[in-house]
Design a protein around this motif. Sequence first.
Motif, PDB file in Angstrom:
ATOM      1  N   ARG A 184       9.913 -39.838 -28.032  1.00 41.16           N
ATOM      2  CA  ARG A 184      10.904 -40.262 -29.015  1.00 41.16           C
ATOM      3  C   ARG A 184      10.662 -39.560 -30.351  1.00 41.16           C
ATOM      4  N   GLN A 185      11.730 -39.484 -31.134  1.00 32.54           N
ATOM      5  CA  GLN A 185      11.631 -38.764 -32.397  1.00 32.54           C
ATOM      6  C   GLN A 185      10.688 -39.451 -33.374  1.00 32.54           C
ATOM      7  N   ASP A 186      10.610 -40.807 -33.350  1.00 33.45           N
ATOM      8  CA  ASP A 186       9.714 -41.481 -34.292  1.00 33.45           C
ATOM      9  C   ASP A 186       8.251 -41.196 -33.970  1.00 33.45           C
ATOM     10  N   VAL A 187       7.937 -40.982 -32.706  1.00 27.01           N
ATOM     11  CA  VAL A 187       6.572 -40.611 -32.335  1.00 27.01           C
ATOM     12  C   VAL A 187       6.267 -39.195 -32.832  1.00 27.01           C
ATOM     13  N   VAL A 188       7.220 -38.291 -32.630  1.00 28.11           N
ATOM     14  CA  VAL A 188       7.041 -36.909 -33.082  1.00 28.11           C
ATOM     15  C   VAL A 188       6.860 -36.878 -34.600  1.00 28.11           C
ATOM     16  N   ASP A 189       7.661 -37.653 -35.314  1.00 29.85           N
ATOM     17  CA  ASP A 189       7.551 -37.681 -36.777  1.00 29.85           C
ATOM     18  C   ASP A 189       6.181 -38.187 -37.212  1.00 29.85           C
ATOM     19  N   ALA A 190       5.667 -39.220 -36.545  1.00 28.97           N
ATOM     20  CA  ALA A 190       4.353 -39.765 -36.892  1.00 28.97           C
ATOM     21  C   ALA A 190       3.257 -38.729 -36.658  1.00 28.97           C
ATOM     22  N   VAL A 191       3.371 -37.966 -35.593  1.00 28.05           N
ATOM     23  CA  VAL A 191       2.382 -36.916 -35.330  1.00 28.05           C
ATOM     24  C   VAL A 191       2.452 -35.835 -36.410  1.00 28.05           C
ATOM     25  N   GLU A 192       3.675 -35.468 -36.790  1.00 29.38           N
ATOM     26  CA  GLU A 192       3.820 -34.446 -37.841  1.00 29.38           C
ATOM     27  C   GLU A 192       3.202 -34.906 -39.159  1.00 29.38           C
ATOM     28  N   ARG A 193       3.245 -36.201 -39.440  1.00 28.65           N
ATOM     29  CA  ARG A 193       2.676 -36.731 -40.682  1.00 28.65           C
ATOM     30  C   ARG A 193       1.169 -36.960 -40.568  1.00 28.65           C
ATOM     31  N   GLY A 194       0.603 -36.741 -39.398  1.00 28.59           N
ATOM     32  CA  GLY A 194      -0.818 -36.953 -39.212  1.00 28.59           C
ATOM     33  C   GLY A 194      -1.204 -38.404 -39.054  1.00 28.59           C
ATOM     34  N   MET A 195      -0.256 -39.277 -38.751  1.00 30.54           N
ATOM     35  CA  MET A 195      -0.525 -40.698 -38.613  1.00 30.54           C
ATOM     36  C   MET A 195      -0.786 -41.112 -37.156  1.00 30.54           C
ATOM     37  N   PHE A 196      -0.613 -40.201 -36.264  1.00 27.97           N
ATOM     38  CA  PHE A 196      -0.807 -40.516 -34.845  1.00 27.97           C
ATOM     39  C   PHE A 196      -1.147 -39.194 -34.158  1.00 27.97           C
ATOM     40  N   ALA A 197      -1.922 -39.250 -33.094  1.00 23.93           N
ATOM     41  CA  ALA A 197      -2.346 -38.021 -32.426  1.00 23.93           C
ATOM     42  C   ALA A 197      -2.348 -38.212 -30.920  1.00 23.93           C
ATOM     43  N   ILE A 198      -2.080 -37.122 -30.223  1.00 24.96           N
ATOM     44  CA  ILE A 198      -2.102 -37.118 -28.757  1.00 24.96           C
ATOM     45  C   ILE A 198      -3.059 -36.012 -28.337  1.00 24.96           C
ATOM     46  N   TYR A 199      -4.094 -36.387 -27.591  1.00 22.06           N
ATOM     47  CA  TYR A 199      -5.157 -35.452 -27.242  1.00 22.06           C
ATOM     48  C   TYR A 199      -5.064 -35.099 -25.754  1.00 22.06           C
ATOM     49  N   PRO A 200      -5.009 -33.798 -25.446  1.00 19.76           N
ATOM     50  CA  PRO A 200      -5.016 -33.380 -24.033  1.00 19.76           C
ATOM     51  C   PRO A 200      -6.446 -33.232 -23.537  1.00 19.76           C
ATOM     52  N   VAL A 201      -6.813 -33.977 -22.523  1.00 23.56           N
ATOM     53  CA  VAL A 201      -8.188 -33.998 -22.021  1.00 23.56           C
ATOM     54  C   VAL A 201      -8.221 -33.389 -20.623  1.00 23.56           C
ATOM     55  N   GLU A 202      -9.152 -32.451 -20.429  1.00 19.19           N
ATOM     56  CA  GLU A 202      -9.304 -31.828 -19.121  1.00 19.19           C
ATOM     57  C   GLU A 202     -10.485 -32.383 -18.355  1.00 19.19           C
ATOM     58  N   HIS A 203     -11.538 -32.799 -19.069  1.00 16.54           N
ATOM     59  CA  HIS A 203     -12.740 -33.287 -18.398  1.00 16.54           C
ATOM     60  C   HIS A 203     -13.210 -34.553 -19.083  1.00 16.54           C
ATOM     61  N   ILE A 204     -13.940 -35.357 -18.363  1.00 21.22           N
ATOM     62  CA  ILE A 204     -14.337 -36.667 -18.876  1.00 21.22           C
ATOM     63  C   ILE A 204     -15.221 -36.545 -20.116  1.00 21.22           C
ATOM     64  N   GLU A 205     -16.014 -35.432 -20.213  1.00 27.02           N
ATOM     65  CA  GLU A 205     -16.879 -35.257 -21.379  1.00 27.02           C
ATOM     66  C   GLU A 205     -16.076 -35.175 -22.671  1.00 27.02           C
ATOM     67  N   GLU A 206     -14.886 -34.541 -22.597  1.00 31.06           N
ATOM     68  CA  GLU A 206     -14.049 -34.424 -23.791  1.00 31.06           C
ATOM     69  C   GLU A 206     -13.584 -35.804 -24.252  1.00 31.06           C
ATOM     70  N   GLY A 207     -13.207 -36.629 -23.320  1.00 36.02           N
ATOM     71  CA  GLY A 207     -12.776 -37.972 -23.669  1.00 36.02           C
ATOM     72  C   GLY A 207     -13.903 -38.823 -24.217  1.00 36.02           C
ATOM     73  N   VAL A 208     -15.115 -38.646 -23.664  1.00 32.06           N
ATOM     74  CA  VAL A 208     -16.268 -39.391 -24.155  1.00 32.06           C
ATOM     75  C   VAL A 208     -16.510 -39.092 -25.627  1.00 32.06           C
ATOM     76  N   GLU A 209     -16.465 -37.818 -26.001  1.00 33.09           N
ATOM     77  CA  GLU A 209     -16.727 -37.438 -27.389  1.00 33.09           C
ATOM     78  C   GLU A 209     -15.643 -37.961 -28.328  1.00 33.09           C
TER      79      GLU A 209
END
Length: 841
Positions: free
Chosen positions: A764-789
């Motif tokens: 949704r556009q409100d999610v995209v806007d929040a990410v652009e403002r730095g108020m929310f983030a979406i992290y792409p994780v490939e391995h469990i170690e990345e998520g742990v950190e």
Amino acid sequence: MSVDPVPSELLYRACDTTQFDFTTTDELDEPDTLVGQERVLEALKFGTGIRRYGYNLFVLGPDGAGKHETVLRYLKGIVPNQKAPSDWVYVNNFNTPNKPVALELAAGQGPRLSEAMDQLVDDLKVTVPSIVESEEYQNRRQTIDEELQERQEHAFEELREKAEAQGIALLRTPQGFALAPMHDGEVVKPDEFNKLPEEERKRIEQIIQALQEELAETLEHIPGWQKEHHARVRELNEEVAERAVARAMEQIRSLFQGVPAAVSWLDDVAQDIVENFGIFAGGDEQPQQQQLMAALQAMSQGQSSNFGGGGDPFRRYQVNVLVSNTDGDDDDATPVPPPEERDEKKIIGGGAPVVYEDHPTLANLVGRVEHMPQMGALVTDFMLVKGGSLHRANGGYLLIDALKLLREPLAWEALKRALRRHKVLIESPGEFMSLISTVTLEPDPIPLDLKVILLGDRYLYYVLSNADPEFAELFKVAADFEDEIDRGDDNDLLYARHLAAAAKAEELLPLDRSAVGRMIERSSRIVEDAEKLSTVMRPIADLMREADYLAREEGATALSASHIDAAVEAQIGRADRMRERSLEMITREIVMIETEGEAIGQVNGLSILSMGSVTFGRPSRITARVRMGLGASRVVDIEREVHLGGPIHSKGVLILSGYISGQFLPAVPLSMSASIVFEQSYGGVDGDSASSAELYALISALAEAPISQGFAVTGSVNQLGEVQAIGGVNDKIEGFFDICMRRGLTGDQGVLIPAANVKHLMLRQDVVDAVERGMFAIYPVEHIEEGVELLMGAPAGERGEDGHFPKGSIFARTEERLAAFAENQRRFASEGIDGNGDRKR
């Protein structure tokens, strides 16, 4: 190892409307091909082209993919060039009336024969009385009648004269003829006769007895004379009838001279008319009740009758047109009707028939024999034989919804039987199941040559393939619809043309370029893939209709992106009650979900709730507790233990044990007891999309490392620790975002998703806007170690050459805890302490 958040431009793939050179879709032509369904079109071409046994089609795909419309559009292009099949009619069997005769005629000839026979009967009703009333016929008939009368009178006159010569009178009485003595020309009364001498009385009695014998002999000849009279009358009628019938049927015979079966039946008609000539002359009339009883008796004896005709003696000459292909040139039949308006009648004109059977019962498929109530009885005849959709589609194509077919008792077996036999046999349910053996009509079977096209979803196709061996024999061609196609410039334009065609077909407002772009974006959201477009057009068509309504309310002349957005919001709003209740339960802290702070062994998992047509994401608290275990290492899935976990979810939990065993203390037997649960979950749980979140909670509990509660996690994990793609990623992200938004975004919140799901993002556009403002983030994780950190704010650690993880790392702390469990387990075992802490005896 650091993971950068997904940039905002990858969260929503907007359609580049500059690629379109039109202002509105009114400028676009209809597409000449189906979007991404080349495989289906090839299957339809092959299945309709091959004329071999068993090559019927099953068109499979999701609901709303346009299976009906696609098949009909394809057939519309080929059937006008195909030859129209034969007509089929049922006619009376004059020898065995309970076995009506089926005649095959050229296309359009069935109604022609019916009209010709009706005209024949009408003509004979006029010509026969005129012939009977003619001077020639009356003179010949009078001569025959006079000869009979003269013969009878001559015989009685001879007997009368002989009796008078002996003094005996021959008298006619209401009871018949009588003989009495005479004296002086007068009949002697009984009193006077008794006064006669005895000898005289005996003489007279002997004379009367002899005359009575002669009278009886004369009377015995009368039936023979009458029979001869009737035979002569019949010969006269047959002579007249044959000439009249020959003239009347001359034209009909010429029309059907090339059809031997029809010519043979016309010969039987002519013979029957001659034998029943009197009914055309107005004679041999019977009351209705007498005719009905005669018909019932004739039926039981296998003789000719006008059974079921309501007492109409001319019904036997009618023609029951079972199916005719004379309406092929009706242009009004060519548009494809919507599903709710379709019936079992022909829906495409010209050439081979195309029939859609909406209610595939046994009778609607193979036909039926109807009955009429008459004088307290149910009667029938050949005119009450009604054809089914197999008859109407014979020589062409029959479309049936597979699920509807399977829901009807006996219908599936009847269809298979007809296809195996290559003929249609009209049977009632009782006859089909051999439950009754009463005498009824047995119409001739009709040879069958058609293509049956079943339409259904994939699950039904696979069930039939596995459960019914005859299915693979009879339906060898599968036309499998694509659910999605690649998104790109060429397909975008083709999709726009399909939108234009849909708008024109339903008389909707045209779409401008921004509306087309938004519809393409919405299609990607529906298919949950930014690189794909959905071929399931039903939700797209619904959205266009609703946007059209909103646009007309505003007085707009074309649909724009704002109308599409408003329609989407309206759709969500109408079905949003359960989602709102779910959010309210969380924001009021009835359902406990943390979006700030830290906690050990606790993580926010993301799940999907589906209720009817509504799907939304909802976070769930997942917790893990660990302790030393005696014996083999065990991770207890509480959901599975109480039978709330599905098999896929249970598989995901077992994978966690595999990962822990392979990652930590590879040379030491593990001694750990752990429990994992979805808190405040009171329904079933299935799927493995929470397995990575469960693993994070388990590692956190082992390492005693707190997890940031501002994050939510989705993604499955394998035994190697690789994070795998899941479904519903957009709804899951938005579900957690909505909670954070209501509580207030802090800038430290976000969602961990599998890296493989980045290409699926259409947020949704409100999610995209929040990410652009730095108020929310979406992290792409490939391995469990990345998520742990990300979750625990410390390095996960990588095993060094010395075989140990870096000191202070999360994995080092985890392994140290597991080593302590193992050491304690060995100590307890050496001291003889069992799993309950009691010393063994």
